[in-house]
Design an enzyme around this catalytic site. Sequence first.
Site: not given
Length: 670
Positions: A387, A496, A507
């Site tokens: 990620h 999110s 984000t």
Amino acid sequence: MLKLSFPSVARGWAQLPAASTSKVLAVTCSRKLSTDDGYIHRSLVPTEHYQKSLPRLPIPKLEDTCSRYLAALEPILTTSEYKDSEKIVNEFLNGQGKELQAHLVAADKQNKNSSFIHQPWTEVYQMDRRPVVLNHNPFLGFVDDPDPTQNTQLNRTTNLILSSLRFYRTYRAGLLEPDIYHMNPAKSDSDRFKKLIRYVPKSLSWYGAYLAKAFPLDMRQYPYLFQSTRVPKRGKDENRRYPDSKHIVVIHKGHFYSIDALDSNGDMLDGGVIKSSLAQILEDPREVNFNSIGYFTSMNRDSWADIRDELESLNPELIHKIDSSMFVLCLDEYDVAKRAPGTEISVADAIPLIKNGLHGEAYNRWFDKCFNMIVTKNGKGSIHFEHSWGDGVSVLRYFNEIYKDSIAKHHVGPTEGGSAVKLDPELSPNLIQALENARGDFEKVKNSFVLDVMKFEGFGKNDLRKLKVSPDSICQLSFQMANWRFKREFVGSYESCSTAAFKYGRTETIRPCTKETKACSIAFDKENPAQLDEMSELLSACSKKHNKLTKEAAMGAGFDRHLFALKFLNNKLNGAPLPIFEDPNHAKLNYIILSTSTLVSPALEVGGFAAVVPDGLGIGYAMFDDWFGTQASYYPPGNDGSEFIKELTGVCEDLKTVLNGKSFKEPRQV
């Protein structure tokens, strides 16, 4: 078909234009082994046409951020706790906050090719010392190929690889359709518009799209989708790219191999060659290697950094081969969620499928890689990704495109000419001991991780839209209500939201626990429910508030990333702690008990992520036309997802009753 969750932003995908026949023939004639033109499509608009003119991520006004922060604190605090935090926030707003805000704005003006959050948010991942598996890495699981004959491990893997290579080459050639959210697809998602906009200068192209109610999305994370890896380092990891690599690393039964995917010119190898290489690997008679170096990537990052130095010194070529691969392919030697062709996945089958995608067997994974493509013995495919390099927008695009391409372009040619190279590591006694320790730690975590799943068929998007309430707001409200009934508390909660509409956007957080959801949860209490009119009004208020928060987050007007950037900057400037960030209520808000995220895609069967704190819940969900699916991941005894799911089912029944204009008098049996 049970389709569950993943972090995403709502978006529209363009119709893919047909390839130019003359161009396809020209490319095909210049290639030796290709069975097609090597692209998934040919966009009329260059891939990065809009990148130069994308708007910059705005820095919110400090007073707005402080106001939104206090609004998020209010429902989870007592009156006295809130007053304490309110005083601290006001002092920050009128004192040190102003100075930090001025520094942040000035730094942002000097760094116009990025965003104020890009570096801090990347570093928060790189500096986290926890293992990446379960703590950070999510996954997406593919729907089966509609053709049952293609769902064997060898066929499915070959088709997914070939489609991945076509996607990669399409992006590299600038022929991938740009990411755009279309407000009016009939106008902006048309060949006529595309033929016009491609001639608009790049410095103005975003404005042209905006006039047509289309919003291009940032695509700067795409270079890390392939040929990249996360490298453990003491204190802070780093991300590396190898843009010239042409091979794939394959793991089967804990053994590592390398196969070629592109030739020296960057053209795809023939499908038969790739399929032949895979067949050789699957036919390797060696037993499972439970001393696989894959376990190292499941370790604490500092511990792994220490081990990697020694591992790399003994095996420099092997480690470079893994790091530089286009991606890692994991061929699992077992079946998962096996069922008759054409039948829907059951709730019971979804759980092992999700667990295999999230963590699987670490001997057959390399969790540091940009992504692991996983294919089980019975052909169930999924994408597990690291990620730190980016967020879900680029992965979802890749996922959708290769699914569509892989079921449309099956490899049916001969299997011949491939070659798989074995990559066998040299291990010292110290490394063997470290590997055994890593395996033991991973097994403990894996065995402590639990999932429960709900499929509620009482309402769906169609019903909720008719009632003029936001489907996502009802999902989020149901989680707050279920947690209230289960735990009798309101807690730090997270949803999110992508800010990819801005240059180097990442984000933003939507805070689903609000004054409105708190009031609604209490009003729907099983023991003493409010009157029907009041509950209906509260539902409407929750929907309006959630829509407002979602819009603010997507437009870069949330508060979480702004406060995080100010804290990051303060640490860089002087390191002296500030009362607002030392406030225990700040920690309480950011201790995320309910971590939630959603995704719906026709290519997605399951997906998910883990709880982010030991006593939390990782809630993946999706609202479909006529049903609502949810999964809850957790670590007993910290939390109990099975009880949460039971309460959630009761909540959904009560919501259904009230949404249909009826009241409930008796407590519901859950």
